[in-house]
Enzyme design. Sequence first.
Site, PDB file in Angstrom:
ATOM      1  N   LYS A  71      10.253   4.473  43.978  1.00 34.11           N
ATOM      2  CA  LYS A  71       9.584   3.673  44.999  1.00 34.11           C
ATOM      3  C   LYS A  71       8.160   3.366  44.535  1.00 34.11           C
ATOM      4  O   LYS A  71       7.481   4.239  43.973  1.00 34.11           O
ATOM      5  CB  LYS A  71       9.564   4.459  46.316  1.00 34.11           C
ATOM      6  CG  LYS A  71       9.018   3.686  47.511  1.00 34.11           C
ATOM      7  CD  LYS A  71       9.114   4.532  48.797  1.00 34.11           C
ATOM      8  CE  LYS A  71       8.620   3.768  50.026  1.00 34.11           C
ATOM      9  NZ  LYS A  71       8.723   4.579  51.264  1.00 34.11           N
ATOM     10  N   SER A 115      11.108   2.366  55.169  1.00 37.56           N
ATOM     11  CA  SER A 115      10.431   1.567  54.183  1.00 37.56           C
ATOM     12  C   SER A 115      10.970   1.677  52.756  1.00 37.56           C
ATOM     13  O   SER A 115      10.687   0.808  51.941  1.00 37.56           O
ATOM     14  CB  SER A 115       8.947   1.950  54.173  1.00 37.56           C
ATOM     15  OG  SER A 115       8.780   3.272  53.696  1.00 37.56           O
ATOM     16  N   SER A 138      11.722   6.932  56.600  1.00 38.04           N
ATOM     17  CA  SER A 138      11.724   5.921  55.536  1.00 38.04           C
ATOM     18  C   SER A 138      12.657   6.189  54.363  1.00 38.04           C
ATOM     19  O   SER A 138      12.882   5.303  53.546  1.00 38.04           O
ATOM     20  CB  SER A 138      10.302   5.711  55.005  1.00 38.04           C
ATOM     21  OG  SER A 138       9.577   4.858  55.862  1.00 38.04           O
TER      22      SER A 138
END
Lengths: 508, 497
Positions: free
Chosen positions: B80, B155, B179
């Site tokens: 990420k 996210s 997330s």
Amino acid sequence: MSAGPADPGRARGAGVGGGAGRDGWEAVIGLEIHVQLSTRTKMFCGCEVTFGEPPNTHVCPVCLGHPGVLPVTNEKAVEYATRIALALDCRIAKRTIFHRKNYFYPDLPKAYQISQYDLPLGVGGHLDVERDDGSILRVGITRVHLEEDAGKLVHAGGASGRIDGADYSLVDFNRGGTPLVEIVSEPDISTPDEARACVMQLRNLVEQLGVSDVNMEEGSLRCDANVSVRRPGDPFGTKTELKNMNSFRFLQRGLEAEIERQIAALESGERIVQETVHFDPATGTVSTLRSKEEAHDYRYFPEPDLPPIELADAFVERVRASLPELPAARKERLMAQYGLSSKEAGLLAANKPLGDYFEGLAAAAGDVRTSANWVLGDFSAHLNAAGLEVAQSPVTVDRLAELLGLVSRGTLSGKMAKEVFEAMAGTGKPAGEIVAEKGLGQISDAGELEAIVVRLVAANPGPAEEFRRGRERVLGFFVGQVMKETRGQANPQLVNELLRRHLGGPGG
Amino acid sequence: MARIDVTGLTAHGCRDLLAGGDASAVELTRAYLDRIAAVDGSVQAYLTVDEEGALSAAAAVDAKPRRERLPWEGVPIALKDILCVKGMETTCASRILKGYVPPYDATVIAKLRAAGLVFLGKLNMDEFAMGSSTENSAFQTTRNPWDLDRVPGGSSGGSAACVAAAEAPWALGSDTGGSIRQPASLCGVVGLKPTYGAVSRYGLVAFASSLDQIGPLTHDVRDAAALLDLIAGRDPRDSTSTGLRGPAGVPARAGLEGLRFGVIKEYLGDACEQGVLEVFESAVKTVGALGGVCDEVSLPSVERGVAAYYLIAPSEASSNLARYDGVRYGYRHAPSEDLYDMYVRTRSEGFGAEVKRRIMIGTYALSAGYYDAYYAQAQRTRTLIIQDFTAAFQRFDYLISPTSPTVAFKLGERIADPLAMYLSDLCTIPVNLAALPAVSIPAGFAAGLPVGLQIIGPHFSEPGMLDAAYALERRLKVDTVAPLAAGPGVSSAEGER
């Protein structure tokens, strides 16, 4: 938090002192003092704490506030802060936490300062300050807390010397993240003189703790003051925060100027606005900023990146046990152990190196009275005249002890010793060498003097006969002759004895 | 050498290929790069593909004799874009960090580097991890590999989509209020949020410091356990890190006998879609079939979790994101009239709408006069939530719920309605507030879209929790690879090699 009626500071009434006040007004002063700790590394990262290095050479992602970095508390800084808090007789929190103080400024890389808020490391202490007249003012210490320093800004171009109006500004983050201890006093101070004495006392104390260089010019000791004025007996007036006083002289002058400004404003019917006031050392005046940056809401909240610090009793006791003898205790001891006066002991206790020098000299030279007179007299005068610290003087304890030995053995007179001391301080040479070079030693060698006496008596049979017939005055003639021959270095007592023996007294 | 089919390939599978000499690290890495080239034009999971760095890292592994290699050496991974990797652009999907190249490795990155993993690149996300659909990225819209018209969740939407589309065998994400778990649920993969403190946050770009945790997104529970063991541990650089009490090891449990599961009543209300409820109820039956005991449990305070979260997280964020001021790195508006003008324009232009919304909420909640009513009150609510969980774990070994009240929603469907978007994390947020570990595993499908099951454990219960998840996963047998064809407009390099 008004001082009680017994407080001698209040009892002195209307006089503001230090030349700043006017009749009928009294100033109320509280101090905020920042002490930069002399830990090896910064408060929350491993960068070295330095002074005067090339810009941005002691920085890392943590103290530059890069994305993703986290602070780690410097344990040494916690210990040092605890030392300061204990030395100020504060209560040490069992559990203390850091808060974030949020504001934008280019010298603050994270846009928040890690500081302390409602659970500081130490609270409720005091400092006893000796006024110029020898009386004692007890200044309450509200709190002692730990925080990190900001970087340094340099503004190029523009007349203001401030960021607004500059062509550009540069930031040096070497200082950013240096551990600071903030000490906040109660508003117990009434005059600029007292404020100066308080900061000096605090500086001496912190210096003796060995946790900071406490140098105002280099910024390792910084002082802000909250100032208001009022008519005696009235409630506190509106205060201003006075900043930028980076010497003891400026502290005093800044306070005088701000007190004067407030009194003048109030007397002409104006109101005092709560704001930050800057002292300008160049003009000796104070000015207010009144910029849009003034309206601060720091939005304090607990620092989520750092767990609470639990200060175990054992830790606090260990720190307490490691404290050096503090000035108040040393003063008592110097009076009891050496029979010094309160004033003498106070002077020696307030200046640790000088106190150490005295105790060393007293032990080496054996004569306490003489040692105290020398240290507080000629030696202190020499330091002041040359602008030296004790450790920088060429006249070490051993060398001054040697000089005092020459006096006590009769080799030098007291008057000569002062002359030799001047030379020692000036040239850095030991006493014996200077005495030999200048031929200053008293001639106390009976054999050497006897030869001179015998020769002079033989060479002056007339005066010798007069003496023998009872004219005592003639002895003075012979003494003068001996002194002339020895260029004044003969031990007078010995000369007298020898002359009487060889002249043969009347009826002798 | 046979061409490697990466679809359905787990990290354990990669390790076996390398260990058995069936593929070199370069061949394996090349296979994933080819897959990315083939499908990422449609999925758009990656913000940065580091082809050169990945191939050279893989070549370095191949140069080592096999017996000298570490267990996971040469296995690729994707990250990420919230994790700092030295020398690799790290943007948090924000314009304000466009072009920012970290001068240091996050602790988890340093650990993975030391273990010899190969970094394929950086994955899309909601800007600064604020969002539940990855639509708040400043750069691109990631699509759900199961239905390209739908969101992947967020996210960590890039991480979940990338694993579901087989563009990496596994990935790292971060979880502040769901997330990792919510996108894992929406993309049909496994997502693990460790106990707060199990994994170092050093180098994870901070959103909400007291809630953020890094964790794995994988095809199966064994991969999640292995990746957790690679990244967990106390870190002297993170004073809030504690590590795990013991490794998660290799989950191997066959049944759930002797375990008590609490079904959280508050999560099965109106907010939950019928299709999701049906899959969940079927999973509860499977728990029973495996010998586990399920009973309903009420945690009344969790209904206030979303409200508390949307005060605490923005408060911390308003402070954490203040450093993006244009002074030292990242975007700066220039020229500016003065300092204030530079701050205002830099931040107005550099941040997206959702980030600005949360900075404003947080700034407000911490302001003098409002602190007690908002921030302090939210912290008291947080304490109540912790107490409710503590009480529930007196009666139950684990708690279970749907991970997300809905399946993946259509792109654009909730972007104009922040409150509807915030409810996506209804079931996941209280777990972060209570600092607990939780894992989302694929439990089935509703209308062809994946539905996840959330298993919540007590603090540091990861080994047991993953053991239970493994037993359930084996029985549920849900496919975790989206049936994704190479999308239109993608320059597939496959044929050329």
